[in-house]
Scaffold this active site. Sequence first.
Site, PDB file in Angstrom:
ATOM      1  N   GLY A 145       0.820  -1.212   0.000  1.00 30.87           N
ATOM      2  CA  GLY A 145       0.000   0.000   0.000  1.00 30.87           C
ATOM      3  C   GLY A 145       0.848   1.254   0.000  1.00 30.87           C
ATOM      4  O   GLY A 145       1.968   1.273  -0.507  1.00 30.87           O
ATOM      5  N   LYS A 168      -1.628  -0.398   9.695  1.00 34.64           N
ATOM      6  CA  LYS A 168      -1.295  -1.477  10.627  1.00 34.64           C
ATOM      7  C   LYS A 168      -0.996  -0.914  12.016  1.00 34.64           C
ATOM      8  O   LYS A 168      -1.368  -1.502  13.025  1.00 34.64           O
ATOM      9  CB  LYS A 168      -0.096  -2.255  10.086  1.00 34.64           C
ATOM     10  N   THR A 227      -4.898  -2.862   6.102  1.00 29.81           N
ATOM     11  CA  THR A 227      -5.758  -3.011   4.930  1.00 29.81           C
ATOM     12  C   THR A 227      -4.952  -3.612   3.785  1.00 29.81           C
ATOM     13  O   THR A 227      -3.924  -3.067   3.404  1.00 29.81           O
ATOM     14  CB  THR A 227      -6.328  -1.651   4.476  1.00 29.81           C
ATOM     15  N   GLU A 280      -9.022  -1.223  -0.593  1.00 28.42           N
ATOM     16  CA  GLU A 280      -8.281  -1.761   0.550  1.00 28.42           C
ATOM     17  C   GLU A 280      -9.223  -2.518   1.470  1.00 28.42           C
ATOM     18  O   GLU A 280     -10.236  -1.960   1.900  1.00 28.42           O
ATOM     19  CB  GLU A 280      -7.661  -0.634   1.376  1.00 28.42           C
ATOM     20  N   HIS A 299     -10.168 -10.630  11.226  1.00 29.11           N
ATOM     21  CA  HIS A 299      -9.504 -11.854  11.651  1.00 29.11           C
ATOM     22  C   HIS A 299      -8.070 -11.473  12.002  1.00 29.11           C
ATOM     23  O   HIS A 299      -7.514 -10.543  11.420  1.00 29.11           O
ATOM     24  CB  HIS A 299      -9.498 -12.879  10.505  1.00 29.11           C
ATOM     25  N   PHE A 314     -11.755  13.094   8.546  1.00 30.13           N
ATOM     26  CA  PHE A 314     -11.992  13.202   9.987  1.00 30.13           C
ATOM     27  C   PHE A 314     -11.059  14.225  10.594  1.00 30.13           C
ATOM     28  O   PHE A 314      -9.934  14.405  10.124  1.00 30.13           O
ATOM     29  CB  PHE A 314     -11.812  11.829  10.645  1.00 30.13           C
TER      30      PHE A 314
HETATM   31  P1  ADP Z   1       0.041  -1.322   3.230  1.00 32.01           P
HETATM   32  O1  ADP Z   1       0.164   0.173   3.225  1.00 32.01           O
HETATM   33  O2  ADP Z   1       1.206  -2.036   2.571  1.00 32.01           O
HETATM   34  O3  ADP Z   1      -1.274  -1.808   2.678  1.00 32.01           O
HETATM   35  P2  ADP Z   1      -1.012  -1.865   5.888  1.00 32.01           P
HETATM   36  O4  ADP Z   1      -0.504  -1.201   7.133  1.00 32.01           O
HETATM   37  O5  ADP Z   1      -2.355  -1.417   5.366  1.00 32.01           O
HETATM   38  O6  ADP Z   1       0.113  -1.735   4.780  1.00 32.01           O
HETATM   39  O7  ADP Z   1      -1.024  -3.432   6.152  1.00 32.01           O
HETATM   40  C1  ADP Z   1      -1.566  -4.278   5.161  1.00 32.01           C
HETATM   41  C2  ADP Z   1      -0.998  -5.694   5.172  1.00 32.01           C
HETATM   42  O8  ADP Z   1      -1.170  -6.297   6.457  1.00 32.01           O
HETATM   43  C3  ADP Z   1      -1.747  -6.578   4.208  1.00 32.01           C
HETATM   44  O9  ADP Z   1      -1.234  -6.486   2.880  1.00 32.01           O
HETATM   45  C4  ADP Z   1      -1.556  -7.968   4.815  1.00 32.01           C
HETATM   46  O10 ADP Z   1      -0.392  -8.566   4.289  1.00 32.01           O
HETATM   47  C5  ADP Z   1      -1.368  -7.689   6.317  1.00 32.01           C
HETATM   48  N1  ADP Z   1      -2.543  -8.036   7.158  1.00 32.01           N
HETATM   49  C6  ADP Z   1      -2.424  -8.682   8.358  1.00 32.01           C
HETATM   50  N2  ADP Z   1      -3.626  -8.849   8.935  1.00 32.01           N
HETATM   51  C7  ADP Z   1      -4.544  -8.286   8.090  1.00 32.01           C
HETATM   52  C8  ADP Z   1      -5.974  -8.160   8.153  1.00 32.01           C
HETATM   53  N3  ADP Z   1      -6.679  -8.636   9.204  1.00 32.01           N
HETATM   54  N4  ADP Z   1      -6.595  -7.528   7.118  1.00 32.01           N
HETATM   55  C9  ADP Z   1      -5.877  -7.035   6.081  1.00 32.01           C
HETATM   56  N5  ADP Z   1      -4.523  -7.139   5.966  1.00 32.01           N
HETATM   57  C10 ADP Z   1      -3.845  -7.760   6.960  1.00 32.01           C
HETATM   58 MG    MG Z   2      -3.180  -1.007   3.249  1.00 31.47          MG
END
Ligand code: ADP
Ligand code: MG
Length: 169
Positions: free
Chosen positions: A15, A21, A27, A79, A84, A109
């Site tokens: 992303g 995270k 996402t 996204e 889970h 927001f």
């Molecule tokens: P990015 O900016 O790379 O999307 P994020 O902080 O949004 O980083 O984290 C996304 C990644 O976290 C996903 O690509 C996946 O590999 C991992 N992940 C772990 N748990 C989940 C979850 N419950 N839902 C979605 N992604 C998750």
């Molecule tokens: Mg993401």
Amino acid sequence: MKSLPYFCRGEVIKGFGRGSKELGIPTANLPDSVVDNLPADLNTGIYYGWACVGAGDIHKMVMSIGWNPFYKNIKKSMEAHLIHTFKEDFYGEILSVVLVGYVRPERSFSSLEALILAITGDIEEAKVKLELPEHLELRGDNFFTSAPSGSSAAPPTAPSASQTILNGH
Ligand code: ADP
Ligand code: MG
């Protein structure tokens, strides 16, 4: 919305480092090829539905479809936050998704707390709505049992091919 339910799948990509995270709400981002296939009448905003990673279990999820500031708001992004707890990240895996219902439009927001509160509310709404019989039924759709298992087994159809067929293009 007449395009719902909407089925799609694609590889989980990196992303934009917005720190989802860190907020406890990671996402999984889908690639442009999937975003570009979205029907025109599918509004931006927050959706709920079902999703699985590779050939894994099917989970409830919320998805944001919106404009990506990284591309000066000219490029939509998709996204998904799966409801889970995963042991590991799943970048590069195939994420299969069905969008079932619409929660709300996108909005900004005034604080991080307000954003997190809204997303928590979206997740709670998704959990409840997905228990409706017509939504539970979509969980059992063939779409998920035919989900490719990523890099291991050789799928009879490439993900992009099945996505194309399923999206009716
Ligand atoms: P990015 O900016 O790379 O999307 P994020 O902080 O949004 O980083 O984290 C996304 C990644 O976290 C996903 O690509 C996946 O590999 C991992 N992940 C772990 N748990 C989940 C979850 N419950 N839902 C979605 N992604 C998750
Ligand atoms: Mg993401």
